[in-house]
Design an enzyme around this catalytic site. Structure first.
Site, mmCIF file in Angstrom:
data_model
loop_
_atom_site.group_PDB
_atom_site.id
_atom_site.type_symbol
_atom_site.label_atom_id
_atom_site.label_comp_id
_atom_site.label_asym_id
_atom_site.label_seq_id
_atom_site.Cartn_x
_atom_site.Cartn_y
_atom_site.Cartn_z
ATOM 1 N N THR A 108 0.815 -1.224 0.000
ATOM 2 C CA THR A 108 0.000 0.000 0.000
ATOM 3 C C THR A 108 0.848 1.274 0.000
ATOM 4 O O THR A 108 0.302 2.369 -0.140
ATOM 5 C CB THR A 108 -0.967 0.044 1.203
ATOM 6 O OG1 THR A 108 -0.232 -0.263 2.394
ATOM 7 C CG2 THR A 108 -2.107 -0.928 1.039
ATOM 8 N N TYR A 136 11.148 2.415 -2.431
ATOM 9 C CA TYR A 136 10.473 1.113 -2.401
ATOM 10 C C TYR A 136 9.177 1.170 -3.212
ATOM 11 O O TYR A 136 8.880 0.278 -4.015
ATOM 12 C CB TYR A 136 10.202 0.790 -0.939
ATOM 13 C CG TYR A 136 9.478 -0.465 -0.618
ATOM 14 C CD1 TYR A 136 10.139 -1.690 -0.598
ATOM 15 C CD2 TYR A 136 8.130 -0.448 -0.258
ATOM 16 C CE1 TYR A 136 9.470 -2.860 -0.247
ATOM 17 C CE2 TYR A 136 7.462 -1.600 0.097
ATOM 18 C CZ TYR A 136 8.138 -2.805 0.103
ATOM 19 O OH TYR A 136 7.478 -3.958 0.466
ATOM 20 N N LYS A 140 7.892 -0.949 -6.570
ATOM 21 C CA LYS A 140 6.658 -1.744 -6.551
ATOM 22 C C LYS A 140 5.727 -1.310 -7.692
ATOM 23 O O LYS A 140 5.073 -2.141 -8.324
ATOM 24 C CB LYS A 140 5.950 -1.565 -5.204
ATOM 25 C CG LYS A 140 6.689 -2.216 -4.048
ATOM 26 C CD LYS A 140 6.485 -3.703 -4.114
ATOM 27 C CE LYS A 140 7.247 -4.462 -3.069
ATOM 28 N NZ LYS A 140 7.243 -5.901 -3.316
#
Ligand SMILES: NC(=O)c1ccc[n+]([C@@H]2O[C@H](COP(=O)([O-])OP(=O)(O)OC[C@H]3O[C@@H](n4cnc5c(N)ncnc54)[C@H](OP(=O)(O)O)[C@@H]3O)[C@@H](O)[C@H]2O)c1
Ligand SMILES: C[C@@H]1O[C@H](OP(=O)(O)OP(=O)(O)OC[C@H]2O[C@@H](n3cnc4c(=O)[nH]c(N)nc43)[C@H](O)[C@@H]2O)[C@@H](O)[C@H](O)[C@@H]1O
Length: 311
Positions: A108, A136, A140
């Site tokens: 998320t 990060y 993703k």
């Protein structure tokens, strides 16, 4: 050979991976689960060789460079570089090898920092990211988009992304430099109890909110998704649909451990997103909810901590 075929699970030595392997549905597959010592996923040649040798029918990509807010802030180069490289190597090698089904695990943290809660899947890439984990998150997003583009160019390819909320559970990382919130609290409160300390320090004012799912429950969702990947949307949150304040998680862990001291707040510590609550509309339509209560999940995780980590 498992009835459903041969499945490559990346990250099988990690928290999510071990929970996937421990789930009864793992027996339906012949699972290959190399750790980084056996297969370094940042090595493109080694990943291609692995696919050529083992010819999996399906891939679950659950490997990553993973850490809590402090580790993400300290090592953005490694978090971006390693996750981007692993994602690219696994997805591209799978597609080149003719693998038709791939389940990619995202997070998320891909949602814009200012997106209204609850966070629904179409909000991704509509705004600036949370700076504490931007590297990060970019990796993703890149891997998810790569899966989207492959689906668009190749009608046979079922390359789908699950977006889990924050996780905790058995096989979690309890090292305070790398840990997420829940294992950090377990370690701190356990230390306070065993050393007879009267207070524990909370990072920030404790009003930020998080949605933490027991990793054993995520494993259940992952196997359901693997068994029927055609029915999944391209991207889907896996969440609880409700969250708690950081202060509430500290109180809940103290209750489970049986420690009755006081909490203080270190306002110089990072807080990150004020809130990131998943919308569960797609997940509900898909027909799945997480069964484990917070108290039960914390109790199981604390037992695991006592057996494997506590001094
Ligand atoms: N933890 C959470 O709160 C959370 C929340 C949402 C999404 N996720 C996602 O879930 C996935 C798994 O997270 P986790 O919590 O299970 O992390 P973890 O416990 O830190 O495990 C990471 C896994 O990745 C593997 N790995 C790391 N670098 C590798 C490399 N170069 N080559 C091969 N394998 C490598 C590790 O293998 P070795 O141990 O053998 O090195 C380990 O199996 C990640 O995609 C993460 O983004 C996690
Ligand atoms: C799921 C993961 O979420 C991560 O964000 P994020 O929820 O802030 O990651 P956590 O490290 O779980 O931190 C959650 C919240 O807990 C507070 N907190 C309070 N005490 C502590 C403590 O002792 N340790 C830790 N770690 N936090 C603590 C912290 O200020 C932050 O608001 C991302 O950085 C990752 O990339 C990943 O996406």
């Amino acid at each position: 050979m498992g009835a459903r075929g041969r499945l490559l699970l990346t990250g099988g030595t990690g928290m999510v991976g071990r929970n996937i392997l421990a789930h009864p549905a793992a027996r339906d597959w012949t699972v290959l689960a190399p750790g980084s010592a056996e297969l370094d996923l940042t090595d493109a040649g080694a990943v291609t060789d692995f696919f050529d040798r083992h010819r999996p029918d399906m891939v679950i990509h659950a490997a990553g460079r993973v850490g809590g807010i402090q580790a993400n802030m300290a090592h953005p180069v490694a978090f971006l570089d390693q996750n981007m490289t692993m994602g690219r190597n696994v997805v591209m090698a799978a597609h080149r090898a003719g693998v038709r089904r791939l389940l990619n695990l995202a997070s998320t943290c891909m949602y814009p920092r200012a997106a209204p809660n609850p966070l629904s899947e179409e909000m991704i890439l509509t705004g600036e990211l949370e700076p504490t984990n931007e590297g990060y998150a970019l990796a993703k997003i890149m891997t998810m988009r790569l899966c989207d583009y492959i689906r668009r160019e190749d009608a046979q390819a079922q390359y789908k992304t699950l977006i889990p909320c924050n996780l905790y559970g058995l096989y979690d990382t309890f090292d305070p430099g790398r840990s997420h919130l829940v294992p950090a609290i377990i370690h701190k409160v356990h230390e306070a109890k065993t050393r007879g300390l009267g207070s524990v320090e909370i990072w920030g004012d404790g009003t930020a909110r998080r949605e933490f799912m027991f990793a054993g429950d995520l494993a259940d969702a992952i196997w359901k998704a693997a068994a029927g990947i055609e029915a999944l949307p391209g991207a889907m949150n896996i969440g609880l649909g409700h969250d708690h304040a950081i202060n509430d998680y500290y109180a809940a862990v103290a209750g489970v451990i049986g420690w009755a001291g006081i909490f203080t707040h270190d306002l110089s510590r990072p807080v990150g997103m004020k809130r990131k609550l998943c919308a569960t509309t797609r997940q509900t339509a898909w027909g799945w909810t997480a069964p484990t209560t917070l108290r039960d999940g914390l109790a199981q995780t604390y037992r695991h901590y006592l057996e494997h980590y506590a001094a």
